[in-house]
Design a protein around this motif. Structure first.
Motif, PDB file in Angstrom:
ATOM      1  N   THR A  72       0.824  -1.216   0.000  1.00  0.00           N
ATOM      2  CA  THR A  72       0.000   0.000   0.000  1.00  0.00           C
ATOM      3  C   THR A  72       0.854   1.261   0.000  1.00  0.00           C
ATOM      4  N   LEU A  73       1.934   1.253   0.772  1.00  0.00           N
ATOM      5  CA  LEU A  73       2.742   2.460   0.860  1.00  0.00           C
ATOM      6  C   LEU A  73       3.459   2.766  -0.449  1.00  0.00           C
ATOM      7  N   GLU A  74       3.525   1.807  -1.384  1.00  0.00           N
ATOM      8  CA  GLU A  74       4.172   2.047  -2.673  1.00  0.00           C
ATOM      9  C   GLU A  74       3.162   2.224  -3.807  1.00  0.00           C
ATOM     10  N   ARG A  75       1.886   2.166  -3.479  1.00  0.00           N
ATOM     11  CA  ARG A  75       0.860   2.298  -4.518  1.00  0.00           C
ATOM     12  C   ARG A  75       0.962   3.623  -5.285  1.00  0.00           C
ATOM     13  N   PRO A  76       1.187   4.763  -4.621  1.00  0.00           N
ATOM     14  CA  PRO A  76       1.279   6.009  -5.397  1.00  0.00           C
ATOM     15  C   PRO A  76       2.353   5.961  -6.484  1.00  0.00           C
ATOM     16  N   ASP A  77       3.494   5.355  -6.179  1.00  0.00           N
ATOM     17  CA  ASP A  77       4.542   5.239  -7.203  1.00  0.00           C
ATOM     18  C   ASP A  77       4.077   4.341  -8.343  1.00  0.00           C
TER      19      ASP A  77
END
Length: 374
Positions: A72-77
């Motif tokens: 989830t913490l890498e979804r924006p990338d």
């Protein structure tokens, strides 16, 4: 030095993903699991900021849209990658079992190809979560997946080759005698970056007896007058690789260095001239090796004649005895025969070649003669 090429579009990458699924099916597989590494970049344009223990995988099967599983913490990338509009994104949070998330996307699959770059802990976790699925490595199952380049990819490889050529032209102007190999290697790295490389992968400087080791790491040996020096260097330009080798002489070369260099030059020429669509890869090796063997140095040619190149410096196809894969227009690979005399010196000459409709075209254009440096 090089102009920025037009980026690959979501449509381009969607076509690659379809090609990957079709290739998997043709190989008797149900699909692919693509982990962070060159295949993921090639298929989606997504390169995680850091490759960690958190599972990231692209699931490609015929019965669902391409799906990228990300923390989830890498979804924006991931949402910003070039293929984002062609992907379903599924994220998982810390505390969830990511392997169960991925396994839930596999449906009735029984055999998948998985990236060679997959971590053992990730493969073992997937095996536990989906015990009915078996895996084969990309190299084993789909060695030619990225082997045939389109025009845009060849253009990127040509730009990388031109940047490496410019580097060679400038390195001939620096002082060699009395300097350490590491100093010349630093010059090579600087020049590669100056001419457009975003990543420098290797700068081999094998002087004198060190040149008899094909993959010698530049060391503290002081270069001497009379040394033959193998220079082998490359990296990435716009995500595609360069790789070229030339051998130079510090001052006037000995008769033996001249003789060996000429044999290697002729062998490299023979290898390039053997390139044509439909020719088995091993014939490139045979053509180059015959010249060296006929000259009496066959036992001193101790590696394959070439390797594929693309988003990685070494990838299939390989120009080696036993590789019967026919050459296909758009394949790109090195032709790099060498002769290595232990305790004395080595000689290697290398160009990247692309297969055309009528033969082979070099992507390196620098002089293959024995240059004299000072």
């Amino acid at each position: 030095m090089s102009t920025t090429p037009t980026p690959f579009t979501a449509d381009d990458l969607a076509a690659r993903m379809r090609h990957a699924v079709e290739s998997a099916q043709a190989a008797g597989l149900d699909g692919l699991l693509v982990m962070p590494g060159p295949e993921l970049v090639w298929l989606t344009g997504y390169r995680p900021t850091a490759i960690t223990e958190r599972l990231t995988t692209l699931v490609l099967t015929a019965d669902r849209e391409p799906t990228l599983v990300v923390p989830t913490l890498e979804r924006p990338d991931a949402e910003g990658c070039a293929a984002a509009s062609a992907l379903d994104l599924v994220d998982w949070t810390d505390g969830q079992d990511p392997f169960s998330v991925a396994a839930g996307l596999l449906g009735g699959t029984r055999m998948l190809a998985i990236s060679d770059s997959a971590w053992a802990m990730h493969l073992l976790g997937l095996q536990d979560a989906a015990p009915g699925v078996a895996y084969r490595s990309f190299t084993q199952a789909l060695p030619m997946l990225r082997a045939v380049k389109d025009e845009a990819e060849v253009a990127r490889l040509a730009a990388a080759g031109a940047a490496a050529d410019a580097t060679y032209g400038e390195i001939l102007k620096v002082r060699f005698a009395g300097r350490r190999e590491t100093e010349v290697a630093a010059d090579l790295a600087r020049l590669l970056r100056d001419f457009g490389h975003e990543q420098v992968d290797f700068t081999v400087v094998g002087s004198g007896p060190n040149g008899a080791n094909p993959h010698h790491e530049a060391g503290d040996r002081t270069i001497e007058e009379g040394d033959a020096i193998v220079l082998d260097f490359g990296g990435l330009v716009h995500g595609y690789g360069s790789d070229t080798s030339r051998t130079v002489s510090v001052g006037e070369p000995s008769a033996l260095v001249r003789e060996v260099h000429e044999v290697v030059r002729q062998a490299q020429q023979a290898g390039v001239e053997a390139v044509a669509p439909g020719v088995p890869c091993q014939e490139i090796d045979r053509a180059a090796r015959k010249v060296i063997t006929d000259a009496g140095y066959g036992e001193r040619f101790i590696h394959r004649t070439g390797h594929g190149i693309g988003t990685t410096t070494h990838e299939p196809p390989y120009m080696i005895e036993g590789e019967t894969q026919p050459l296909v227009e758009g394949m790109c690979f090195s032709v790099e025969p060498g002769i290595y005399l232990p305790g004395r010196f080595g000689v290697r000459i290398e160009d990247i070649v692309t297969v055309t409709a009528t033969g082979g075209r070099r992507l390196n254009a620098t002089d293959r003669g024995l240059a004299v440096v000072h």
